[in-house]
Design a protein around this motif. Structure first.
Motif, mmCIF file in Angstrom:
data_model
loop_
_atom_site.group_PDB
_atom_site.id
_atom_site.type_symbol
_atom_site.label_atom_id
_atom_site.label_comp_id
_atom_site.label_asym_id
_atom_site.label_seq_id
_atom_site.Cartn_x
_atom_site.Cartn_y
_atom_site.Cartn_z
ATOM 1 N N ARG A 1 0.871 -1.186 0.000
ATOM 2 C CA ARG A 1 0.000 0.000 0.000
ATOM 3 C C ARG A 1 0.897 1.221 0.000
ATOM 4 N N SER A 2 0.557 2.205 -0.819
ATOM 5 C CA SER A 2 1.369 3.424 -0.864
ATOM 6 C C SER A 2 0.466 4.641 -0.994
ATOM 7 N N SER A 3 0.971 5.754 -0.502
ATOM 8 C CA SER A 3 0.287 7.041 -0.615
ATOM 9 C C SER A 3 1.263 8.033 -1.230
ATOM 10 N N THR A 4 0.920 8.523 -2.419
ATOM 11 C CA THR A 4 1.747 9.502 -3.123
ATOM 12 C C THR A 4 0.944 10.782 -3.262
ATOM 13 N N PHE B 1 -2.990 9.958 -16.608
ATOM 14 C CA PHE B 1 -1.565 9.638 -16.656
ATOM 15 C C PHE B 1 -1.315 8.167 -16.370
ATOM 16 N N PHE B 2 -1.941 7.638 -15.327
ATOM 17 C CA PHE B 2 -1.720 6.231 -14.986
ATOM 18 C C PHE B 2 -2.426 5.294 -15.960
ATOM 19 N N TRP B 3 -3.453 5.740 -16.647
ATOM 20 C CA TRP B 3 -4.192 4.903 -17.593
ATOM 21 C C TRP B 3 -3.551 4.881 -18.984
ATOM 22 N N TRP C 1 8.797 6.652 -18.441
ATOM 23 C CA TRP C 1 8.824 6.728 -16.976
ATOM 24 C C TRP C 1 8.595 5.356 -16.353
ATOM 25 N N ASP C 2 7.841 4.503 -17.025
ATOM 26 C CA ASP C 2 7.683 3.116 -16.598
ATOM 27 C C ASP C 2 8.519 2.255 -17.543
ATOM 28 N N ILE D 1 8.226 8.449 -11.319
ATOM 29 C CA ILE D 1 6.822 8.771 -11.597
ATOM 30 C C ILE D 1 6.602 10.275 -11.678
ATOM 31 N N GLU D 2 7.146 11.025 -10.719
ATOM 32 C CA GLU D 2 6.875 12.465 -10.664
ATOM 33 C C GLU D 2 7.370 13.209 -11.903
#
Length: 410
Positions: free
Chosen positions: A151-154, A167-169, A179-180, A303-304
């Protein structure tokens, strides 16, 4: 056993320490070699008869025997696409006409994860880093069955939830921007124009000692206001399997994207991404956890910059039309919290177990203890042949305990 004990006694009677050491090395060498060969063969080749004998079964191993839950492809026109989101309400008649890869029960599960009432183990913090334009926190927990869960919180400053969602889609931008850098290939296998549900195929790059991995993923987005519940998970499919890349069936990676207060001025100009992720990559879970710990930050910090580049592209008047993946991200199913709570109450009344993502514990055959015996025996051999210091032996036996746990899960 008596013969082995007598041999050990004879060896210990040697007058010189060097003779004892060399005799022990020769005595335990076959066991140590057997351990190494057994672990290597066990990880690289797991025949179905051995899996059945040991009483292990992957809950997703029969995926290609199940009925394909995704209907025929629906083409979505790219012409005249509005930049506004398309909120849809899915009726029972629509879901009856076509079985969707991601359904309401998946939304309910993600909501419970976000609210930390899914009934799982306690989360333990792994990382907490903060930079001027974003911050990152990560936790891990180890369920009794199944792979480790993360679990992460960004929190991104100066970022709208809609842009972060796109962006993630956007798989096209993932590979174009880099970036990935683990994503090698992506392909849309199926999509639903009414709900935005997609089935995609990914091929991801793994370290040199592992083959690449293939994923067949179902995707769908729900929203309530500016909060988006983005679900991606492995789904049953009819895509033929290949030896390489290796198929990953058990995969879950979902986000809750929502606006939050900025740390700068307290205004709602920041965006938080709550990610919940777990997968069975086909490698021992203890080794996978070690890899995640070592490589997490090097992956996360990419990611950023990728998001900021995406913001520039989307804000540029010369950027042209958005990608088809971003178009599909705009088709969201609107819901309200009362509906989710009502479904959960109905589920509780029916006595159905809310947690449907864990594998049931299965009784194990006595042969399941063989990896543990080999690991401990190998540690004894290694401790006696490599070094006689207490620190070295403690380390070796610690590693043996980890491998023993791995042996239970193979």
């Amino acid at each position: 056993m008596a013969v082995i004990l007598n041999c050990l006694i004879e060896i210990m009677k040697k007058p010189a320490f060097g003779e004892i050491f060399s005799e022990l090395a020769i005595f335990f060498a076959p066991l140590w070699i057997a351990l190494a060969v057994g672990l290597f063969v066990g990880w690289a080749w797991r025949p179905s008869w051995a899996v059945q004998m040991l009483g292990f079964q992957n809950s997703y191993s029969s995926a290609n025997e199940e009925k394909n839950m995704v209907g025929s492809s629906v083409n979505v026109s790219r012409r005249g696409t509005s930049m506004e989101d398309k909120e849809v309400t899915v009726s029972r008649s629509m879901t009856n006409q076509k079985e969707l890869a991601v359904v309401e029960s998946d939304l309910d599960h993600l909501c419970r994860l976000v609210e930390e009432r899914d009934g799982g183990p306690t989360w333990h913090k792994m990382m907490d880093k903060s930079l001027p334009t974003w911050s990152y926190k990560a936790w891990r927990r180890d369920p009794e069955t199944g792979p480790p869960q993360y679990r992460s919180s960004t929190v991104f400053e100066d970022a709208a939830p809609e842009i972060v969602r796109d962006f993630f889609w956007d798989d096209e931008f993932r590979t174009k921007n880099g970036w990935d850098d683990m994503l090698l290939q992506h392909e849309i296998l199926d999509e639903c124009a009414a709900t935005g549900t997609m089935v995609v195929k990914w091929v991801r790059k793994f370290p040199f000692f592992c083959s690449d991995r293939e994923y067949i993923i179902g995707r769908r987005i729900w929203n309530i206001g500016q909060t988006y519940y983005c679900i991606t998970k492995g789904v049953p499919n009819n895509v033929p399997r290949r030896n390489k890349p290796r198929r990953v069936d058990l995969y879950y990676s979902s986000w809750c994207i929502r606006p939050v207060e900025s740390q700068r001025d307290g205004q709602m100009t920041a965006c938080e991404v709550l990610l919940f992720h777990h997968e069975d990559m086909g490698i021992p879970w203890e080794i996978a956890k070690l890899g995640v710990r070592q490589g997490m930050w090097s992956c996360v910090r990419r990611i950023e910059p990728g998001l900021r580049a995406y913001q520039l592209v989307r804000s540029s008047p010369d950027s042209g039309p958005i990608s088809h993946h971003a178009e599909m991200a705009h088709i969201n199913t609107k819901f309200n919290a009362e509906e989710v709570a009502l479904r959960e109450e109905e589920t509780n009344e029916d006595g159905t177990n809310l947690e449907c993502y864990e594998e049931p514990q299965k009784p194990q055959h006595w042969i399941g203890n063989v990896p543990k015996v080999l690991a401990i025996g190998g540690a004894v051999a290694l401790a006696c042949t490599v070094d006689h210091g207490l620190v070295t032996k403690a380390v070796i036996f610690g590693v043996a305990r980890q491998f023993a746990r791995i042996g239970k899960r193979l």
